[in-house]
Design a protein around this motif. Structure first.
Motif, mmCIF file in Angstrom:
data_model
loop_
_atom_site.group_PDB
_atom_site.id
_atom_site.type_symbol
_atom_site.label_atom_id
_atom_site.label_comp_id
_atom_site.label_asym_id
_atom_site.label_seq_id
_atom_site.Cartn_x
_atom_site.Cartn_y
_atom_site.Cartn_z
ATOM 1 N N ASP A 76 0.875 -1.167 0.000
ATOM 2 C CA ASP A 76 0.000 0.000 0.000
ATOM 3 C C ASP A 76 0.916 1.221 0.000
ATOM 4 O O ASP A 76 1.628 1.472 0.964
ATOM 5 C CB ASP A 76 -0.885 0.004 1.235
ATOM 6 N N VAL A 77 0.900 1.953 -1.113
ATOM 7 C CA VAL A 77 1.701 3.170 -1.241
ATOM 8 C C VAL A 77 0.733 4.339 -1.321
ATOM 9 O O VAL A 77 0.150 4.607 -2.371
ATOM 10 C CB VAL A 77 2.608 3.116 -2.497
ATOM 11 N N GLN A 78 0.480 4.972 -0.200
ATOM 12 C CA GLN A 78 -0.449 6.102 -0.108
ATOM 13 C C GLN A 78 -1.797 5.788 -0.746
ATOM 14 O O GLN A 78 -2.335 6.561 -1.532
ATOM 15 C CB GLN A 78 0.167 7.350 -0.738
ATOM 16 N N GLY A 79 -2.341 4.618 -0.443
ATOM 17 C CA GLY A 79 -3.644 4.217 -0.944
ATOM 18 C C GLY A 79 -3.617 3.521 -2.292
ATOM 19 O O GLY A 79 -4.634 3.012 -2.745
ATOM 20 N N LEU A 80 -2.479 3.476 -2.951
ATOM 21 C CA LEU A 80 -2.324 2.808 -4.235
ATOM 22 C C LEU A 80 -1.677 1.455 -4.007
ATOM 23 O O LEU A 80 -0.666 1.356 -3.304
ATOM 24 C CB LEU A 80 -1.447 3.646 -5.163
ATOM 25 N N LYS A 81 -2.259 0.389 -4.583
ATOM 26 C CA LYS A 81 -1.673 -0.940 -4.445
ATOM 27 C C LYS A 81 -0.617 -1.139 -5.528
ATOM 28 O O LYS A 81 -0.903 -0.985 -6.717
ATOM 29 C CB LYS A 81 -2.740 -2.025 -4.566
ATOM 30 N N VAL A 82 0.587 -1.466 -5.097
ATOM 31 C CA VAL A 82 1.705 -1.738 -6.000
ATOM 32 C C VAL A 82 2.119 -3.180 -5.766
ATOM 33 O O VAL A 82 2.348 -3.589 -4.624
ATOM 34 C CB VAL A 82 2.887 -0.790 -5.725
ATOM 35 N N THR A 83 2.203 -3.963 -6.847
ATOM 36 C CA THR A 83 2.553 -5.377 -6.736
ATOM 37 C C THR A 83 3.919 -5.638 -7.337
ATOM 38 O O THR A 83 4.199 -5.209 -8.454
ATOM 39 C CB THR A 83 1.509 -6.255 -7.456
ATOM 40 N N ALA A 84 4.755 -6.331 -6.591
ATOM 41 C CA ALA A 84 6.080 -6.732 -7.062
ATOM 42 C C ALA A 84 6.113 -8.252 -7.169
ATOM 43 O O ALA A 84 5.591 -8.950 -6.301
ATOM 44 C CB ALA A 84 7.156 -6.261 -6.099
ATOM 45 N N SER A 85 6.710 -8.745 -8.241
ATOM 46 C CA SER A 85 6.931 -10.189 -8.400
ATOM 47 C C SER A 85 8.386 -10.468 -8.082
ATOM 48 O O SER A 85 9.277 -9.985 -8.791
ATOM 49 C CB SER A 85 6.621 -10.624 -9.835
ATOM 50 N N ILE A 86 8.615 -11.204 -7.001
ATOM 51 C CA ILE A 86 9.980 -11.536 -6.589
ATOM 52 C C ILE A 86 10.031 -13.025 -6.258
ATOM 53 O O ILE A 86 8.993 -13.674 -6.126
ATOM 54 C CB ILE A 86 10.457 -10.680 -5.392
ATOM 55 N N THR A 87 11.219 -13.555 -6.122
ATOM 56 C CA THR A 87 11.334 -14.976 -5.822
ATOM 57 C C THR A 87 10.897 -15.262 -4.379
ATOM 58 O O THR A 87 10.980 -14.391 -3.506
ATOM 59 C CB THR A 87 12.779 -15.483 -6.004
ATOM 60 N N ASN A 88 10.453 -16.488 -4.155
ATOM 61 C CA ASN A 88 10.138 -16.912 -2.788
ATOM 62 C C ASN A 88 11.372 -16.804 -1.907
ATOM 63 O O ASN A 88 11.282 -16.450 -0.724
ATOM 64 C CB ASN A 88 9.627 -18.353 -2.788
ATOM 65 N N GLU A 89 12.532 -17.120 -2.489
ATOM 66 C CA GLU A 89 13.790 -17.024 -1.746
ATOM 67 C C GLU A 89 14.033 -15.597 -1.274
ATOM 68 O O GLU A 89 14.478 -15.373 -0.142
ATOM 69 C CB GLU A 89 14.941 -17.502 -2.623
ATOM 70 N N ALA A 90 13.724 -14.597 -2.124
ATOM 71 C CA ALA A 90 13.906 -13.196 -1.737
ATOM 72 C C ALA A 90 12.973 -12.815 -0.588
ATOM 73 O O ALA A 90 13.370 -12.095 0.333
ATOM 74 C CB ALA A 90 13.680 -12.279 -2.928
ATOM 75 N N VAL A 91 11.733 -13.316 -0.632
ATOM 76 C CA VAL A 91 10.786 -13.059 0.462
ATOM 77 C C VAL A 91 11.359 -13.593 1.770
ATOM 78 O O VAL A 91 11.344 -12.910 2.798
ATOM 79 C CB VAL A 91 9.407 -13.705 0.184
ATOM 80 N N ASP A 92 11.907 -14.803 1.727
ATOM 81 C CA ASP A 92 12.482 -15.411 2.929
ATOM 82 C C ASP A 92 13.750 -14.685 3.378
ATOM 83 O O ASP A 92 13.921 -14.411 4.568
ATOM 84 C CB ASP A 92 12.782 -16.891 2.682
ATOM 85 N N ASP A 93 14.628 -14.353 2.429
ATOM 86 C CA ASP A 93 15.883 -13.667 2.763
ATOM 87 C C ASP A 93 15.628 -12.296 3.392
ATOM 88 O O ASP A 93 16.344 -11.878 4.299
ATOM 89 C CB ASP A 93 16.770 -13.496 1.531
ATOM 90 N N LEU A 94 14.602 -11.596 2.884
ATOM 91 C CA LEU A 94 14.263 -10.272 3.410
ATOM 92 C C LEU A 94 13.366 -10.356 4.640
ATOM 93 O O LEU A 94 13.054 -9.343 5.261
ATOM 94 C CB LEU A 94 13.576 -9.436 2.329
ATOM 95 N N ASN A 95 12.929 -11.591 4.967
ATOM 96 C CA ASN A 95 12.053 -11.824 6.116
ATOM 97 C C ASN A 95 10.793 -10.951 6.042
ATOM 98 O O ASN A 95 10.383 -10.339 7.030
ATOM 99 C CB ASN A 95 12.809 -11.583 7.431
ATOM 100 N N LEU A 96 10.189 -10.888 4.844
ATOM 101 C CA LEU A 96 9.021 -10.040 4.632
ATOM 102 C C LEU A 96 7.795 -10.633 5.306
ATOM 103 O O LEU A 96 7.564 -11.839 5.255
ATOM 104 C CB LEU A 96 8.744 -9.886 3.132
ATOM 105 N N LYS A 97 7.000 -9.739 5.917
ATOM 106 C CA LYS A 97 5.766 -10.136 6.569
ATOM 107 C C LYS A 97 4.710 -9.072 6.323
ATOM 108 O O LYS A 97 5.025 -7.892 6.187
ATOM 109 C CB LYS A 97 5.983 -10.307 8.068
ATOM 110 N N VAL A 98 3.445 -9.500 6.271
ATOM 111 C CA VAL A 98 2.340 -8.556 6.144
ATOM 112 C C VAL A 98 2.408 -7.562 7.299
ATOM 113 O O VAL A 98 2.638 -7.945 8.451
ATOM 114 C CB VAL A 98 0.989 -9.309 6.133
ATOM 115 N N GLY A 99 2.253 -6.282 6.971
ATOM 116 C CA GLY A 99 2.310 -5.224 7.982
ATOM 117 C C GLY A 99 3.656 -4.540 8.055
ATOM 118 O O GLY A 99 3.765 -3.452 8.609
ATOM 119 N N ASP A 100 4.697 -5.180 7.490
ATOM 120 C CA ASP A 100 6.036 -4.565 7.483
ATOM 121 C C ASP A 100 6.062 -3.349 6.572
ATOM 122 O O ASP A 100 5.353 -3.286 5.565
ATOM 123 C CB ASP A 100 7.090 -5.554 6.956
ATOM 124 N N GLU A 101 6.894 -2.391 6.921
ATOM 125 C CA GLU A 101 7.165 -1.273 6.033
ATOM 126 C C GLU A 101 8.208 -1.720 5.027
ATOM 127 O O GLU A 101 9.148 -2.431 5.367
ATOM 128 C CB GLU A 101 7.649 -0.059 6.820
#
Length: 68
Positions: free
Chosen positions: A28-53
């Motif tokens: 959520d970027v100031q009310g606009l939804k922006v979608t990024a396609s990244i690898t599952n490995e990148a999600v894990d490496d960055l430790n991304l979670k819903v609610g994170d900035e």
């Protein structure tokens, strides 16, 4: 962190949908939804979670505009 891309948009992670190899991360970027396609490995490496900035960094050679 410094990057050369000029288009950096801070936001908050709304959703992470993991597929077989690729994840779609919705920010959520100031009310606009922006979608990024990244690898599952990148999600894990960055430790991304819903609610994170996080920041959406856009590096593109073209921007298209369409009208009806």
């Amino acid at each position: 962190m410094k990057v050369s891309a000029r288009n950096a948009f801070p936001g908050k992670i709304l959703e992470i949908k993991k597929g077989a190899t690729t994840a779609h991360v919705v920010l959520d970027v100031q009310g606009l939804k922006v979608t990024a396609s990244i690898t599952n490995e990148a999600v894990d490496d960055l430790n991304l979670k819903v609610g994170d900035e996080a920041t959406a960094i856009v590096k593109a050679s073209d921007v298209l505009v369409a009208v009806k």
